[in-house]
Design a protein around this motif. Structure first.
Motif, PDB file in Angstrom:
ATOM      1  N   ASP A 157      37.750  24.487  58.468  1.00 20.12           N
ATOM      2  CA  ASP A 157      37.176  23.171  58.778  1.00 20.12           C
ATOM      3  C   ASP A 157      38.228  22.065  58.685  1.00 20.12           C
ATOM      4  O   ASP A 157      38.177  21.081  59.431  1.00 20.12           O
ATOM      5  CB  ASP A 157      36.020  22.861  57.832  1.00 20.12           C
ATOM      6  N   ILE A 158      39.169  22.225  57.765  1.00 21.70           N
ATOM      7  CA  ILE A 158      40.246  21.234  57.654  1.00 21.70           C
ATOM      8  C   ILE A 158      41.169  21.326  58.866  1.00 21.70           C
ATOM      9  O   ILE A 158      41.565  20.312  59.451  1.00 21.70           O
ATOM     10  CB  ILE A 158      41.053  21.449  56.355  1.00 21.70           C
ATOM     11  N   LEU A 159      41.481  22.558  59.276  1.00 19.52           N
ATOM     12  CA  LEU A 159      42.394  22.737  60.404  1.00 19.52           C
ATOM     13  C   LEU A 159      41.802  22.214  61.706  1.00 19.52           C
ATOM     14  O   LEU A 159      42.530  21.709  62.565  1.00 19.52           O
ATOM     15  CB  LEU A 159      42.752  24.225  60.545  1.00 19.52           C
ATOM     16  N   VAL A 197      44.148  19.661  63.911  1.00 23.96           N
ATOM     17  CA  VAL A 197      44.634  19.866  65.281  1.00 23.96           C
ATOM     18  C   VAL A 197      44.016  18.872  66.256  1.00 23.96           C
ATOM     19  O   VAL A 197      44.619  18.546  67.291  1.00 23.96           O
ATOM     20  CB  VAL A 197      44.373  21.316  65.746  1.00 23.96           C
ATOM     21  N   ALA A 198      42.811  18.387  65.949  1.00 22.57           N
ATOM     22  CA  ALA A 198      42.190  17.392  66.817  1.00 22.57           C
ATOM     23  C   ALA A 198      42.898  16.047  66.713  1.00 22.57           C
ATOM     24  O   ALA A 198      43.100  15.352  67.716  1.00 22.57           O
ATOM     25  CB  ALA A 198      40.709  17.244  66.470  1.00 22.57           C
ATOM     26  N   SER A 249      52.206  22.085  63.966  1.00 21.44           N
ATOM     27  CA  SER A 249      52.010  23.530  63.939  1.00 21.44           C
ATOM     28  C   SER A 249      51.897  23.953  62.483  1.00 21.44           C
ATOM     29  O   SER A 249      52.446  23.292  61.600  1.00 21.44           O
ATOM     30  CB  SER A 249      53.163  24.264  64.629  1.00 21.44           C
ATOM     31  N   VAL A 250      51.187  25.025  62.226  1.00 26.48           N
ATOM     32  CA  VAL A 250      50.873  25.410  60.850  1.00 26.48           C
ATOM     33  C   VAL A 250      51.213  26.872  60.605  1.00 26.48           C
ATOM     34  O   VAL A 250      50.780  27.755  61.367  1.00 26.48           O
ATOM     35  CB  VAL A 250      49.385  25.158  60.524  1.00 26.48           C
ATOM     36  N   GLU A 302      44.533  14.117  53.573  1.00 23.67           N
ATOM     37  CA  GLU A 302      43.522  13.141  53.979  1.00 23.67           C
ATOM     38  C   GLU A 302      42.407  13.796  54.798  1.00 23.67           C
ATOM     39  O   GLU A 302      41.217  13.511  54.589  1.00 23.67           O
ATOM     40  CB  GLU A 302      44.173  12.018  54.791  1.00 23.67           C
ATOM     41  N   GLU A 303      42.765  14.689  55.723  1.00 26.10           N
ATOM     42  CA  GLU A 303      41.737  15.370  56.512  1.00 26.10           C
ATOM     43  C   GLU A 303      40.923  16.320  55.637  1.00 26.10           C
ATOM     44  O   GLU A 303      39.721  16.512  55.859  1.00 26.10           O
ATOM     45  CB  GLU A 303      42.371  16.121  57.676  1.00 26.10           C
TER      46      GLU A 303
END
Length: 295
Positions: free
Chosen positions: A106-108, A112-113, A119-120, A282-283
């Protein structure tokens, strides 16, 4: 020297074959072999020993392997420094087993949005190992269990969720007293050598229950399946979904207060990718707030 050739060398070593490295890097096995040969000519030593379809690292290759990893990380750091005014580059994360499926996705989605240039890289592992990796600078941040020790001063911490202990039992046992189940039914124990499992063990000791142990493991999804199959009951944190599908289980709250398992983010304040880290934190904060509001 082309850093891509070094990346190919590391990938071959990590994956154990040129074919596997080719799939990961999205190039042909022939291109992988050519890059390795070119790198070996530049180094002046054979780095990979070939034996059929498998490969192994030579003594010379082993000597440069960690230096190659460091150089690749430094190359990625240059991107982060060059993009100091923006949020771009590679973020290196760690995540515990349940966080990989229950918290991190959910964080990712948010990351990405909002920051499509990020990149992760994600390293799964145990929380204790991931804390060390963050402290050593091998990872920028990790989604982990709260540590039973004081964090190093270079690290930050943000709690994302609390997971109270519950008795996990087959659906047929719904409505029964949780202490009676723990005292009379076989126990599928959450590994007491792990941080989360210690909290369950502390509760059993506090209420004076000596369970009839059947299995002990550090795999919550597997514990859920075992309970569903009638192999016993368990005392576990109420961990984040998704759980295995099709299970007929009940989660029974405990009658006495217990110490919950806490999950959060630990990060390095000294990372050169601190802009990326701050964006991730933060996200994550926003995702945790959204999840709380849904509940």
């Amino acid at each position: 020297m082309d850093t891509q050739f070094l990346r190919t060398f590391v990938s071959v070593v990590d994956n154990g074959s040129m074919a596997a490295a080719a799939r990961l890097l999205n190039i042909t096995p022939a291109a992988v072999a050519q890059q390795i040969r070119t790198l070996e000519r530049q180094i002046g030593q054979a780095l990979i020993a070939r034996a059929g379809r498998t490969v192994s690292v030579t003594e010379a290759g082993a000597r440069i392997l960690e230096r190659a990893r460091d150089l690749l990380r430094d190359a990625e750091d240059l991107k982060a420094v060059a993009n100091d005014e923006g949020v771009a580059g590679e973020l290196r994360l760690g995540a515990g087993t349940t966080a990989l499926t229950g918290v991190l996705p959910d964080i990712l989605v948010r990351i990405v949005a909002r920051f499509p240039q990020i990149s992760v890289f994600i390293k799964p592992g145990y929380s204790a190992d991931l804390y060390r990796a963050v402290e050593k600078g091998e990872l920028d941040a990790a989604v982990v269990l709260e540590a039973p020790f004081t964090l190093h001063k270079s690290c930050g911490w943000l709690q994302l969720r609390e997971e109270p202990l519950v008795v996990l039992a087959p659906q047929s046992m719904a409505g029964r007293d949780p202490h009676e189940l723990l005292a009379t039914q076989p126990l599928v124990r959450y590994d007491r050598n792990q941080w989360g499992g210690r909290k369950a063990d502390e509760y059993l000791r506090m209420v004076g229950i000596t369970p009839r142990e059947r299995f002990e493991l550090n795999a919550l999804n597997a514990i859920a399946v075992m309970v569903d199959r009638g192999l016993g009951v368990s005392l576990v944190p109420d961990w984040a979904r998704p759980w295995p599908e099709g299970l007929k289980l009940v989660r029974i709250p405990l009658p006495h207060a217990s110490e919950p398992r806490r999950i959060g983010i630990v990060w390095s304040r000294a990372s050169v990718r601190i802009r990326l880290v701050n964006a991730f934190v933060e996200e994550a904060r926003k995702a945790a707030t959204h999840e709380e509001q849904k509940q």
